[in-house]
Design a protein around this motif. Sequence first.
Motif, PDB file in Angstrom:
ATOM      1  N   MET A  87      44.899 145.847  70.412  1.00  0.00           N
ATOM      2  CA  MET A  87      43.929 145.473  71.403  1.00  0.00           C
ATOM      3  C   MET A  87      43.973 143.956  71.576  1.00  0.00           C
ATOM      4  O   MET A  87      44.085 143.205  70.617  1.00  0.00           O
ATOM      5  CB  MET A  87      42.534 145.912  70.954  1.00  0.00           C
ATOM      6  N   LYS A  88      43.868 143.497  72.838  1.00  0.00           N
ATOM      7  CA  LYS A  88      43.791 142.065  73.142  1.00  0.00           C
ATOM      8  C   LYS A  88      42.454 141.803  73.804  1.00  0.00           C
ATOM      9  O   LYS A  88      42.028 142.551  74.675  1.00  0.00           O
ATOM     10  CB  LYS A  88      44.916 141.649  74.069  1.00  0.00           C
ATOM     11  N   VAL A  89      41.804 140.753  73.379  1.00  0.00           N
ATOM     12  CA  VAL A  89      40.500 140.394  73.925  1.00  0.00           C
ATOM     13  C   VAL A  89      40.566 138.950  74.414  1.00  0.00           C
ATOM     14  O   VAL A  89      41.106 138.078  73.733  1.00  0.00           O
ATOM     15  CB  VAL A  89      39.389 140.534  72.855  1.00  0.00           C
ATOM     16  N   PHE A  90      40.028 138.717  75.599  1.00  0.00           N
ATOM     17  CA  PHE A  90      39.967 137.372  76.149  1.00  0.00           C
ATOM     18  C   PHE A  90      38.529 137.118  76.568  1.00  0.00           C
ATOM     19  O   PHE A  90      37.901 137.941  77.206  1.00  0.00           O
ATOM     20  CB  PHE A  90      40.892 137.252  77.364  1.00  0.00           C
ATOM     21  N   GLN A  91      38.002 135.983  76.191  1.00  0.00           N
ATOM     22  CA  GLN A  91      36.603 135.685  76.467  1.00  0.00           C
ATOM     23  C   GLN A  91      36.483 134.257  76.994  1.00  0.00           C
ATOM     24  O   GLN A  91      37.091 133.333  76.469  1.00  0.00           O
ATOM     25  CB  GLN A  91      35.794 135.832  75.182  1.00  0.00           C
ATOM     26  N   ILE A  92      35.681 134.101  78.053  1.00  0.00           N
ATOM     27  CA  ILE A  92      35.377 132.773  78.583  1.00  0.00           C
ATOM     28  C   ILE A  92      33.892 132.537  78.391  1.00  0.00           C
ATOM     29  O   ILE A  92      33.076 133.367  78.769  1.00  0.00           O
ATOM     30  CB  ILE A  92      35.727 132.658  80.074  1.00  0.00           C
ATOM     31  N   LYS A  93      33.561 131.419  77.784  1.00  0.00           N
ATOM     32  CA  LYS A  93      32.156 131.071  77.581  1.00  0.00           C
ATOM     33  C   LYS A  93      31.869 129.759  78.308  1.00  0.00           C
ATOM     34  O   LYS A  93      32.717 128.885  78.370  1.00  0.00           O
ATOM     35  CB  LYS A  93      31.851 130.875  76.097  1.00  0.00           C
ATOM     36  N   SER A  94      30.663 129.644  78.821  1.00  0.00           N
ATOM     37  CA  SER A  94      30.285 128.404  79.490  1.00  0.00           C
ATOM     38  C   SER A  94      29.608 127.433  78.532  1.00  0.00           C
ATOM     39  O   SER A  94      29.229 126.338  78.922  1.00  0.00           O
ATOM     40  CB  SER A  94      29.337 128.709  80.648  1.00  0.00           C
ATOM     41  N   LYS A  95      29.483 127.842  77.283  1.00  0.00           N
ATOM     42  CA  LYS A  95      28.780 127.011  76.309  1.00  0.00           C
ATOM     43  C   LYS A  95      29.574 126.903  75.001  1.00  0.00           C
ATOM     44  O   LYS A  95      29.069 127.199  73.926  1.00  0.00           O
ATOM     45  CB  LYS A  95      27.406 127.648  76.047  1.00  0.00           C
ATOM     46  N   PRO A  96      30.842 126.437  75.075  1.00  0.00           N
ATOM     47  CA  PRO A  96      31.609 126.314  73.835  1.00  0.00           C
ATOM     48  C   PRO A  96      30.997 125.263  72.916  1.00  0.00           C
ATOM     49  O   PRO A  96      30.535 124.218  73.390  1.00  0.00           O
ATOM     50  CB  PRO A  96      33.002 125.897  74.305  1.00  0.00           C
ATOM     51  N   GLN A  97      30.958 125.551  71.667  1.00  0.00           N
ATOM     52  CA  GLN A  97      30.401 124.662  70.646  1.00  0.00           C
ATOM     53  C   GLN A  97      28.981 124.232  70.998  1.00  0.00           C
ATOM     54  O   GLN A  97      28.572 123.107  70.740  1.00  0.00           O
ATOM     55  CB  GLN A  97      31.312 123.474  70.421  1.00  0.00           C
ATOM     56  N   ASN A  98      28.259 125.154  71.641  1.00  0.00           N
ATOM     57  CA  ASN A  98      26.842 124.973  71.968  1.00  0.00           C
ATOM     58  C   ASN A  98      26.585 123.818  72.941  1.00  0.00           C
ATOM     59  O   ASN A  98      25.525 123.218  72.949  1.00  0.00           O
ATOM     60  CB  ASN A  98      26.014 124.804  70.701  1.00  0.00           C
ATOM     61  N   ILE A  99      27.594 123.487  73.770  1.00  0.00           N
ATOM     62  CA  ILE A  99      27.449 122.469  74.812  1.00  0.00           C
ATOM     63  C   ILE A  99      27.591 123.169  76.156  1.00  0.00           C
ATOM     64  O   ILE A  99      28.635 123.743  76.449  1.00  0.00           O
ATOM     65  CB  ILE A  99      28.520 121.369  74.686  1.00  0.00           C
ATOM     66  N   ASP A 100      26.537 123.126  76.982  1.00  0.00           N
ATOM     67  CA  ASP A 100      26.552 123.797  78.276  1.00  0.00           C
ATOM     68  C   ASP A 100      27.471 123.042  79.230  1.00  0.00           C
ATOM     69  O   ASP A 100      27.228 121.886  79.562  1.00  0.00           O
ATOM     70  CB  ASP A 100      25.140 123.880  78.844  1.00  0.00           C
ATOM     71  N   ARG A 101      28.544 123.697  79.681  1.00  0.00           N
ATOM     72  CA  ARG A 101      29.535 123.040  80.525  1.00  0.00           C
ATOM     73  C   ARG A 101      29.636 123.646  81.927  1.00  0.00           C
ATOM     74  O   ARG A 101      30.593 123.367  82.649  1.00  0.00           O
ATOM     75  CB  ARG A 101      30.896 123.086  79.849  1.00  0.00           C
ATOM     76  N   VAL A 102      28.656 124.448  82.328  1.00  0.00           N
ATOM     77  CA  VAL A 102      28.701 125.087  83.642  1.00  0.00           C
ATOM     78  C   VAL A 102      28.862 124.054  84.750  1.00  0.00           C
ATOM     79  O   VAL A 102      29.724 124.189  85.618  1.00  0.00           O
ATOM     80  CB  VAL A 102      27.448 125.955  83.892  1.00  0.00           C
ATOM     81  N   ASN A 103      28.051 123.010  84.749  1.00  0.00           N
ATOM     82  CA  ASN A 103      28.144 121.988  85.794  1.00  0.00           C
ATOM     83  C   ASN A 103      29.499 121.296  85.793  1.00  0.00           C
ATOM     84  O   ASN A 103      30.042 120.980  86.848  1.00  0.00           O
ATOM     85  CB  ASN A 103      27.022 120.968  85.659  1.00  0.00           C
ATOM     86  N   GLN A 104      30.047 121.050  84.627  1.00  0.00           N
ATOM     87  CA  GLN A 104      31.375 120.436  84.537  1.00  0.00           C
ATOM     88  C   GLN A 104      32.424 121.361  85.136  1.00  0.00           C
ATOM     89  O   GLN A 104      33.301 120.915  85.875  1.00  0.00           O
ATOM     90  CB  GLN A 104      31.716 120.127  83.080  1.00  0.00           C
TER      91      GLN A 104
END
Length: 45
Positions: free
Chosen positions: A1-18
């Motif tokens: 199984m391969k899993v790919f995940q995208i988070k907008s808050k890596p290392q607890n820093i919100d980067r959505v605006n960036q």
Amino acid sequence: MKVFQIKSKPQNIDRVNQFIHDKNICIGWPRTGDLTISSSEKIRE
């Protein structure tokens, strides 16, 4: 199984605006640097 995940808050820093402003996403690994000119082999390394 391969899993790919995208988070907008890596290392607890919100980067959505960036992501929206720069029109890109990042992999969330600190100290990786700019990979835009790297080859696939170099990124795998």
